[in-house]
Design a protein around this motif. Structure first.
Motif, mmCIF file in Angstrom:
data_model
loop_
_atom_site.group_PDB
_atom_site.id
_atom_site.type_symbol
_atom_site.label_atom_id
_atom_site.label_comp_id
_atom_site.label_asym_id
_atom_site.label_seq_id
_atom_site.Cartn_x
_atom_site.Cartn_y
_atom_site.Cartn_z
ATOM 1 N N ALA A 91 0.833 -1.205 0.000
ATOM 2 C CA ALA A 91 0.000 0.000 0.000
ATOM 3 C C ALA A 91 0.868 1.257 0.000
ATOM 4 C CB ALA A 91 -0.939 -0.010 1.197
ATOM 5 N N LYS A 92 1.949 1.251 0.769
ATOM 6 C CA LYS A 92 2.844 2.408 0.830
ATOM 7 C C LYS A 92 3.506 2.666 -0.522
ATOM 8 C CE LYS A 92 7.265 2.992 2.540
ATOM 9 N NZ LYS A 92 8.337 2.621 3.419
ATOM 10 N N ASN A 93 4.014 1.601 -1.155
ATOM 11 C CA ASN A 93 4.665 1.768 -2.459
ATOM 12 C C ASN A 93 3.676 2.166 -3.547
ATOM 13 O OD1 ASN A 93 7.125 1.183 -1.339
ATOM 14 N ND2 ASN A 93 7.099 -0.963 -1.951
ATOM 15 N N LEU A 94 2.445 1.683 -3.467
ATOM 16 C CA LEU A 94 1.419 2.079 -4.436
ATOM 17 C C LEU A 94 1.069 3.549 -4.263
ATOM 18 C CD1 LEU A 94 -0.491 1.188 -6.682
ATOM 19 C CD2 LEU A 94 -2.142 0.563 -4.925
ATOM 20 N N ALA A 95 0.987 4.023 -3.014
ATOM 21 C CA ALA A 95 0.703 5.437 -2.757
ATOM 22 C C ALA A 95 1.836 6.321 -3.278
ATOM 23 C CB ALA A 95 0.485 5.667 -1.267
ATOM 24 N N ILE A 96 3.076 5.889 -3.116
ATOM 25 C CA ILE A 96 4.220 6.662 -3.629
ATOM 26 C C ILE A 96 4.162 6.740 -5.149
ATOM 27 C CG2 ILE A 96 6.736 6.597 -3.905
ATOM 28 C CD1 ILE A 96 6.880 5.516 -1.043
ATOM 29 N N GLN A 98 1.501 6.551 -7.088
ATOM 30 C CA GLN A 98 0.414 7.436 -7.486
ATOM 31 C C GLN A 98 0.779 8.900 -7.248
ATOM 32 O OE1 GLN A 98 -2.835 5.784 -5.250
ATOM 33 N NE2 GLN A 98 -3.363 4.331 -6.874
ATOM 34 N N MET A 99 1.488 9.187 -6.156
ATOM 35 C CA MET A 99 1.926 10.551 -5.886
ATOM 36 C C MET A 99 2.893 11.027 -6.971
ATOM 37 S SD MET A 99 3.851 12.087 -2.533
ATOM 38 C CE MET A 99 5.339 11.169 -2.894
ATOM 39 N N LYS A 101 2.944 10.068 -10.103
ATOM 40 C CA LYS A 101 2.153 10.339 -11.304
ATOM 41 C C LYS A 101 1.462 11.697 -11.203
ATOM 42 C CE LYS A 101 1.197 5.585 -12.613
ATOM 43 N NZ LYS A 101 0.162 4.568 -12.790
ATOM 44 N N ILE A 102 0.913 12.007 -10.045
ATOM 45 C CA ILE A 102 0.228 13.295 -9.852
ATOM 46 C C ILE A 102 1.224 14.442 -9.966
ATOM 47 C CG2 ILE A 102 -0.980 14.710 -8.136
ATOM 48 C CD1 ILE A 102 -2.284 12.079 -7.152
ATOM 49 N N ASN A 103 2.399 14.313 -9.335
ATOM 50 C CA ASN A 103 3.412 15.369 -9.419
ATOM 51 C C ASN A 103 3.915 15.556 -10.842
ATOM 52 O OD1 ASN A 103 3.199 15.857 -6.711
ATOM 53 N ND2 ASN A 103 4.992 14.650 -6.137
ATOM 54 N N ALA A 104 4.076 14.478 -11.582
ATOM 55 C CA ALA A 104 4.513 14.584 -12.976
ATOM 56 C C ALA A 104 3.456 15.299 -13.817
ATOM 57 C CB ALA A 104 4.810 13.204 -13.545
ATOM 58 N N ALA A 105 2.179 15.023 -13.559
ATOM 59 C CA ALA A 105 1.102 15.693 -14.299
ATOM 60 C C ALA A 105 1.078 17.185 -13.965
ATOM 61 C CB ALA A 105 -0.236 15.050 -13.976
ATOM 62 N N LYS A 106 1.326 17.532 -12.698
ATOM 63 C CA LYS A 106 1.366 18.949 -12.319
ATOM 64 C C LYS A 106 2.525 19.669 -13.000
ATOM 65 C CE LYS A 106 -0.709 18.473 -7.721
ATOM 66 N NZ LYS A 106 -0.448 18.538 -6.274
ATOM 67 N N LEU A 107 3.694 19.044 -13.023
ATOM 68 C CA LEU A 107 4.849 19.654 -13.690
ATOM 69 C C LEU A 107 4.597 19.835 -15.184
ATOM 70 C CD1 LEU A 107 7.845 17.867 -11.969
ATOM 71 C CD2 LEU A 107 7.226 20.273 -11.796
ATOM 72 N N GLU A 108 3.966 18.870 -15.806
ATOM 73 C CA GLU A 108 3.664 18.969 -17.236
ATOM 74 C C GLU A 108 2.660 20.089 -17.499
ATOM 75 O OE1 GLU A 108 3.905 17.979 -21.268
ATOM 76 O OE2 GLU A 108 5.187 17.529 -19.573
ATOM 77 N N ALA A 109 1.646 20.212 -16.641
ATOM 78 C CA ALA A 109 0.662 21.286 -16.805
ATOM 79 C C ALA A 109 1.322 22.647 -16.613
ATOM 80 C CB ALA A 109 -0.481 21.102 -15.817
ATOM 81 N N LYS A 110 2.229 22.755 -15.646
ATOM 82 C CA LYS A 110 2.945 24.013 -15.407
ATOM 83 C C LYS A 110 3.817 24.385 -16.609
ATOM 84 C CE LYS A 110 6.344 26.072 -12.310
ATOM 85 N NZ LYS A 110 7.257 25.816 -11.202
ATOM 86 N N ARG A 111 4.497 23.387 -17.179
ATOM 87 C CA ARG A 111 5.350 23.639 -18.346
ATOM 88 C C ARG A 111 4.516 24.098 -19.541
ATOM 89 N NH1 ARG A 111 6.605 21.356 -22.881
ATOM 90 N NH2 ARG A 111 5.415 19.493 -22.448
ATOM 91 N N LEU A 112 3.360 23.480 -19.738
ATOM 92 C CA LEU A 112 2.497 23.874 -20.856
ATOM 93 C C LEU A 112 1.880 25.251 -20.624
ATOM 94 C CD1 LEU A 112 0.742 20.491 -21.686
ATOM 95 C CD2 LEU A 112 2.538 21.645 -22.990
#
Length: 148
Positions: A91-96, A98-99, A101-112
């Motif tokens: 569960a801990k590794n799955l949460a990491i 997913q986190m 993936k969310i951070n990568a999506a935020k960085l991509e949105a910021k770059r765009l």
């Protein structure tokens, strides 16, 4: 006393009889993952010459071994770890993951949002070398600055 002699025929008969004895075919259930894979193990038994345990998994859909399995369970299957992973560890590794993936999506949105384009990667070949305006290749009159 003489040592017992080996007899080929006796060895063949004994091995045939041993092959008819029941063996453990089903393993001990070791757990399930969040994808639905069930993991099993037949433990090592040095008294019969079995030095390593046998480990495998059964996917939720029959014969569908194309889906990935979690890294913790793969390490257990390949004997890189002795104990199967715990539910908390998975569960801990799955949460990491997913986190991340969310951070990568935020960085991509910021770059765009900043209007940033993907970094350009030069093509392989002659165009990837630097071009100087005052130098023409093959002309002995033109020399690079600093070269004599």
């Amino acid at each position: 006393m003489a040592a017992p002699q080996r007899n080929l025929l006796w060895n063949i008969v004994r091995n045939f009889i041993d092959s008819l004895k029941p063996r453990q075919i089903s393993g001990n259930s070791m757990g399930k993952d969040y994808l639905g894979n069930a993991y099993f193990e037949i433990p090592a038994n040095p008294s019969i010459g079995k030095r390593k345990p046998t480990r495998w998994y059964d996917p939720p859909k029959e014969l569908d071994f194309q889906d990935p399995i979690p890294a913790e369970w793969e390490a257990w299957l390949r004997m890189r770890r002795t104990e199967p992973p715990t539910e908390e560890e998975i569960a801990k590794n799955l949460a990491i993951a997913q986190m991340k993936k969310i951070n990568a999506a935020k960085l991509e949105a910021k770059r765009l949002a900043e209007g940033g384009a993907l970094p350009s990667i030069p093509e392989k070949g002659a165009q990837s070398f630097p071009v100087y305006p005052d130098y023409q290749p093959g002309d002995p009159e033109n020399k690079l600055p600093g070269n004599k």
